[in-house]
Design a protein around this motif. Structure first.
Motif, PDB file in Angstrom:
ATOM      1  N   LYS A  52       0.849  -1.196   0.000  1.00  0.00           N
ATOM      2  CA  LYS A  52       0.000   0.000   0.000  1.00  0.00           C
ATOM      3  C   LYS A  52       0.879   1.239   0.000  1.00  0.00           C
ATOM      4  O   LYS A  52       1.845   1.332   0.768  1.00  0.00           O
ATOM      5  CB  LYS A  52      -0.903   0.001   1.233  1.00  0.00           C
ATOM      6  N   ALA A  53       0.538   2.206  -0.867  1.00  0.00           N
ATOM      7  CA  ALA A  53       1.312   3.448  -0.945  1.00  0.00           C
ATOM      8  C   ALA A  53       0.375   4.643  -0.948  1.00  0.00           C
ATOM      9  O   ALA A  53      -0.705   4.619  -1.560  1.00  0.00           O
ATOM     10  CB  ALA A  53       2.172   3.458  -2.207  1.00  0.00           C
ATOM     11  N   GLY A  54       0.778   5.715  -0.257  1.00  0.00           N
ATOM     12  CA  GLY A  54       0.011   6.954  -0.249  1.00  0.00           C
ATOM     13  C   GLY A  54      -0.009   7.591  -1.626  1.00  0.00           C
ATOM     14  O   GLY A  54       0.912   7.410  -2.435  1.00  0.00           O
ATOM     15  N   ALA A  55      -1.055   8.365  -1.896  1.00  0.00           N
ATOM     16  CA  ALA A  55      -1.236   8.948  -3.222  1.00  0.00           C
ATOM     17  C   ALA A  55      -0.091   9.873  -3.630  1.00  0.00           C
ATOM     18  O   ALA A  55       0.181  10.041  -4.815  1.00  0.00           O
ATOM     19  CB  ALA A  55      -2.563   9.717  -3.273  1.00  0.00           C
ATOM     20  N   GLY A  56       0.583  10.455  -2.652  1.00  0.00           N
ATOM     21  CA  GLY A  56       1.652  11.394  -2.973  1.00  0.00           C
ATOM     22  C   GLY A  56       3.022  10.767  -3.114  1.00  0.00           C
ATOM     23  O   GLY A  56       4.008  11.470  -3.396  1.00  0.00           O
ATOM     24  N   VAL A  57       3.116   9.445  -2.943  1.00  0.00           N
ATOM     25  CA  VAL A  57       4.414   8.767  -3.072  1.00  0.00           C
ATOM     26  C   VAL A  57       4.900   8.848  -4.519  1.00  0.00           C
ATOM     27  O   VAL A  57       4.153   8.560  -5.453  1.00  0.00           O
ATOM     28  CB  VAL A  57       4.304   7.296  -2.629  1.00  0.00           C
ATOM     29  N   ASN A  58       6.138   9.247  -4.690  1.00  0.00           N
ATOM     30  CA  ASN A  58       6.736   9.281  -6.022  1.00  0.00           C
ATOM     31  C   ASN A  58       6.711   7.885  -6.630  1.00  0.00           C
ATOM     32  O   ASN A  58       7.141   6.916  -6.001  1.00  0.00           O
ATOM     33  CB  ASN A  58       8.171   9.801  -5.922  1.00  0.00           C
ATOM     34  N   TRP A  59       6.194   7.786  -7.877  1.00  0.00           N
ATOM     35  CA  TRP A  59       6.009   6.470  -8.480  1.00  0.00           C
ATOM     36  C   TRP A  59       7.313   5.698  -8.592  1.00  0.00           C
ATOM     37  O   TRP A  59       7.387   4.510  -8.236  1.00  0.00           O
ATOM     38  CB  TRP A  59       5.342   6.588  -9.854  1.00  0.00           C
ATOM     39  N   HIS A  60       8.358   6.328  -9.087  1.00  0.00           N
ATOM     40  CA  HIS A  60       9.614   5.603  -9.295  1.00  0.00           C
ATOM     41  C   HIS A  60      10.205   5.142  -7.963  1.00  0.00           C
ATOM     42  O   HIS A  60      10.793   4.053  -7.891  1.00  0.00           O
ATOM     43  CB  HIS A  60      10.620   6.476 -10.050  1.00  0.00           C
ATOM     44  N   GLN A  61      10.041   5.940  -6.914  1.00  0.00           N
ATOM     45  CA  GLN A  61      10.533   5.514  -5.604  1.00  0.00           C
ATOM     46  C   GLN A  61       9.777   4.286  -5.103  1.00  0.00           C
ATOM     47  O   GLN A  61      10.360   3.407  -4.462  1.00  0.00           O
ATOM     48  CB  GLN A  61      10.414   6.673  -4.596  1.00  0.00           C
TER      49      GLN A  61
END
Length: 341
Positions: free
Chosen positions: A88-97
């Motif tokens: 699960k990732a927050g909406a603001g997480v950088n995609w490449h990261q």
């Protein structure tokens, strides 16, 4: 506490580098802030633009409404079973990261999507894809806040109605929800996708044979390919692929293939073929061509560029001329992948 600002320049928040302005601006770090924001009737009624990394937008004018910059962070494994890991990732997480996090931990499925600009929350909206893989292949569910009620709703795979660079959030649910997190179902045992584009050739150039394949090797190959073909937005303003690859009937493809023997195509079903838009644009002589400071990238014809100081209207004018050239020559209409504001 919300910090709502007015008349904010969006130049540093879109990868085309267009100096449009937002009438109102707010940055969101939590779901609770979202709920607080939409308790204010003035902002609930205002036109809204949800902004991730700004990597899929072309501003052609100022935005006379509220720009909501989604910056919710956090990456965590929520559960796992014998075959899969759920991340699960927050909406603001950088995609490449996020991709690098999964690759480093051995969670397979995202590696072909390395170095795509933007944020995690925007990924399912566009059903982003590259090198034979699309988000829908690894998507489990997402959480989104209902703008009217402030309640959180879960959208499963079927409810997102994924298509080629499409989802329900570009149609029926547009403007009704704000995505706050996305959960992906990744594989413990990788299934390698190396047939698309130049991945195999790049792996060979890297000295990696079939029996040495890893998800990190594929990620590294994709990064190498993208860096060799696509301009860095920090150096040349762009939004990556500007147009979708068109799908045409197999009969139309056969007819065009007779006239243009080198035309590439990929089957997408029993009756259709996908034709690379970049090839069509290049055949029309647009590769490396520009009108003023707006033009087409010299290494990848699918990418429109801001060479410095171009307005969104000038870039859109180039896009229109490219579309007309392709339609005149091939009878194929190109549709933008970029969202035009």
């Amino acid at each position: 506490m919300l910090d709502i600002q007015s008349h904010v320049s969006l130049k540093s928040y879109n990868t085309f580098g267009i100096d449009a302005k937002a009438r109102y601006w707010v940055e969101i770090d939590t779901e609770e802030q979202l709920r607080t924001l939409f308790q204010v009737s003035e902002f609930l009624a205002a036109p809204k633009l949800i902004l991730g990394g700004g990597s899929n937008l072309l501003f052609t004018h100022d935005f006379e409404g509220l720009v909501v910059k989604m910056s919710i962070q956090g990456i965590k494994v929520t559960r796992e079973d014998a075959a899969h890991v759920y991340v699960k990732a927050g909406a603001g997480v950088n995609w490449h990261q996020l991709v690098l996090f999964c690759v480093q931990n051995g969670y397979a499925g995202m590696e072909n999507l390395s170095l795509i600009p933007g944020t995690t929350g925007a990924a399912p909206m566009q059903n982003i894809g590259a090198y034979g893989v699309e988000i829908e292949q690894i998507f489990d569910h997402l959480e989104a806040v209902d703008i009217l009620t402030g309640e959180t709703r879960i959208f499963n795979h079927a409810e997102c109605r994924f298509g080629y660079r499409e989802s329900i959030f570009k149609h029926e649910a547009k403007g009704k929800y704000i995505i706050s997190s996305v959960t992906f179902r990744l594989n413990k045992q990788p299934v390698f996708h190396t047939a698309y584009g130049a991945i195999r050739e790049t792996l060979e150039a890297m000295g990696i044979s079939e029996d040495q394949l890893t998800i990190k090797a594929i990620s590294d190959a994709v990064i190498r390919i993208r860096r060799s073909k696509l301009p860095n937005p920090a150096e040349i303003g762009n939004a990556g692929s500007f147009f979708k690859n068109p799908e045409i009937s197999k009969d139309d493809f056969a007819r065009l293939k007779a006239d243009y023997p080198t035309m590439p195509g990929y089957p997408t079903g029993d009756l259709t073929m996908k034709v690379p838009a970049g090839w069509l644009i290049e055949q029309c002589g647009w590769k490396g061509k520009h009108i003023g400071n707006a033009g087409v990238h010299a290494k990848q014809a699918l990418v429109l560029v801001n060479l410095g100081g171009a307005t969104g209207a000038e870039i859109l004018n180039v896009a229109y001329k490219v579309q007309q050239s392709v339609e005149d020559k091939f009878g194929i209409k190109l549709n933008p992948e970029v969202n035009i504001i």
